[in-house]
Write an enzyme that holds these catalytic residues in place. Sequence first.
Site, PDB file in Angstrom:
ATOM      1  N   SER A  13     -10.402   2.583  13.884  1.00 55.94           N
ATOM      2  CA  SER A  13     -10.449   1.844  15.152  1.00 55.94           C
ATOM      3  C   SER A  13     -10.997   2.731  16.255  1.00 55.94           C
ATOM      4  O   SER A  13     -10.819   3.960  16.233  1.00 55.94           O
ATOM      5  CB  SER A  13      -9.033   1.384  15.533  1.00 55.94           C
ATOM      6  OG  SER A  13      -9.004   0.873  16.856  1.00 55.94           O
ATOM      7  N   VAL A  70       0.819  -1.212   0.000  1.00 52.52           N
ATOM      8  CA  VAL A  70       0.000   0.000   0.000  1.00 52.52           C
ATOM      9  C   VAL A  70       0.853   1.263   0.000  1.00 52.52           C
ATOM     10  O   VAL A  70       0.370   2.355  -0.308  1.00 52.52           O
ATOM     11  CB  VAL A  70      -0.966  -0.006   1.207  1.00 52.52           C
ATOM     12  CG1 VAL A  70      -0.203   0.211   2.526  1.00 52.52           C
ATOM     13  CG2 VAL A  70      -2.065   1.032   1.056  1.00 52.52           C
ATOM     14  N   TYR A 103      -0.609   3.187  17.323  1.00 51.68           N
ATOM     15  CA  TYR A 103      -1.643   2.630  16.448  1.00 51.68           C
ATOM     16  C   TYR A 103      -2.834   3.588  16.385  1.00 51.68           C
ATOM     17  O   TYR A 103      -3.286   3.981  15.301  1.00 51.68           O
ATOM     18  CB  TYR A 103      -2.087   1.263  16.960  1.00 51.68           C
ATOM     19  CG  TYR A 103      -3.295   0.707  16.247  1.00 51.68           C
ATOM     20  CD1 TYR A 103      -3.209   0.312  14.913  1.00 51.68           C
ATOM     21  CD2 TYR A 103      -4.521   0.588  16.900  1.00 51.68           C
ATOM     22  CE1 TYR A 103      -4.322  -0.187  14.249  1.00 51.68           C
ATOM     23  CE2 TYR A 103      -5.628   0.082  16.247  1.00 51.68           C
ATOM     24  CZ  TYR A 103      -5.524  -0.301  14.917  1.00 51.68           C
ATOM     25  OH  TYR A 103      -6.636  -0.794  14.265  1.00 51.68           O
ATOM     26  N   GLY A 141      -9.369 -22.952  32.776  1.00 55.22           N
ATOM     27  CA  GLY A 141      -9.637 -23.076  34.205  1.00 55.22           C
ATOM     28  C   GLY A 141      -8.545 -22.484  35.063  1.00 55.22           C
ATOM     29  O   GLY A 141      -8.585 -22.586  36.296  1.00 55.22           O
ATOM     30  N   VAL A 190     -16.653 -11.250  13.985  1.00 56.40           N
ATOM     31  CA  VAL A 190     -16.238 -11.027  12.601  1.00 56.40           C
ATOM     32  C   VAL A 190     -17.378 -11.260  11.607  1.00 56.40           C
ATOM     33  O   VAL A 190     -17.483 -10.566  10.590  1.00 56.40           O
ATOM     34  CB  VAL A 190     -15.012 -11.910  12.254  1.00 56.40           C
ATOM     35  CG1 VAL A 190     -15.368 -13.391  12.274  1.00 56.40           C
ATOM     36  CG2 VAL A 190     -14.393 -11.511  10.922  1.00 56.40           C
ATOM     37  N   GLY A 191     -18.255 -12.215  11.893  1.00 56.11           N
ATOM     38  CA  GLY A 191     -19.385 -12.475  11.005  1.00 56.11           C
ATOM     39  C   GLY A 191     -20.322 -11.293  10.898  1.00 56.11           C
ATOM     40  O   GLY A 191     -20.948 -11.065   9.847  1.00 56.11           O
TER      41      GLY A 191
END
Length: 331
Positions: A110, A49, A133, A183, A200-201
């Site tokens: 984000s 990119v 970030y 545990g 994500v779905g």
Amino acid sequence: MKIAMIGGSGFVGTRLIDLLKEDSKNYECKNIDLLPSHFFNDITVIGDVREQAQMDRELKGADVIILLAAQHRDDVTPVSLYYDTNVGGMEVTLRAMEKNGCRRIIFFSSVAVYGLNKKNPDENHPKDPFNHYGKSKWQAEQVLEKWYASHPDWNIDIIRPTVIFGERNRGNVYNLLKQISSGKFLMVGKGENKKSMAYVGNIVAFVKYLIDNVTKGYNVFNYIDKPDNNMNQLVAHVSNVLNKHIPATHFPYWLGMLGGYGFDVLAKITGKKLTVSSVRVKKFCATTEFDAKKAHSCGFKAPFTLDEGLARTLEFEFVHPRTDDIQFISE
């Protein structure tokens, strides 16, 4: 519709390509990425990119650009890579789009642009990123905003997702679910801090919704699956899905941060990237609750509830036997 994804070999891009290819009569996808794709190499071109000539060439003929490429880990060095990729890559992409007559872009930013421990910020909340970030993502958004001021006929959609999880992802949510399910979970703090998440779905379904329905103007959307769980509720949900008792030992925050700083020193001495750090302890204990009314009131309906997404992920990763070792590393 010809859709070019930049950075589509990763977790979100792979799931998005998979969703769009279900309707191959209406969508023609292309992926440009530094890395090959685990599942879609037939439509993948190895590309960077940051390279203007290459982006000029590869975006030819595209109707919509989906910009996913980013440096996102907490421990990227040198830090200039965040800005070279996340900001510089945006500038390169916009110039390539203009050259090729493409006027629609969906950019993955984000919620990190808001900073830590903010009180349920919506899209208009002041920006206060705390790490490179988040700072680089906010700078990339500012590049887009300035661009739109001189290109008002463009359609620019910005998605600010919270942490994204799902099947095959190896990031902070997976590590957390794995530790809880073992545990041997150590809870830092009281466990009352809320943790926003996005399955994500659902987020790829939201991208498809934007492609099909939001075709004008400059739009910004937080994306979070609601309602948010706090840490105690998350442990209880994992326990219920896996049908096992999961005890949680609580440690005070100051002790957890002390341990995080110790791991920071160890990482610096050894030169190794460790799974525990002061930044990750701070993020773990932070309340990450964000307002997502705009995304969920624009006509989009998430195909899964948050608990369904968690259950699907837990069952895929910890209940049913895996048939391959393909996975995606992220935060």
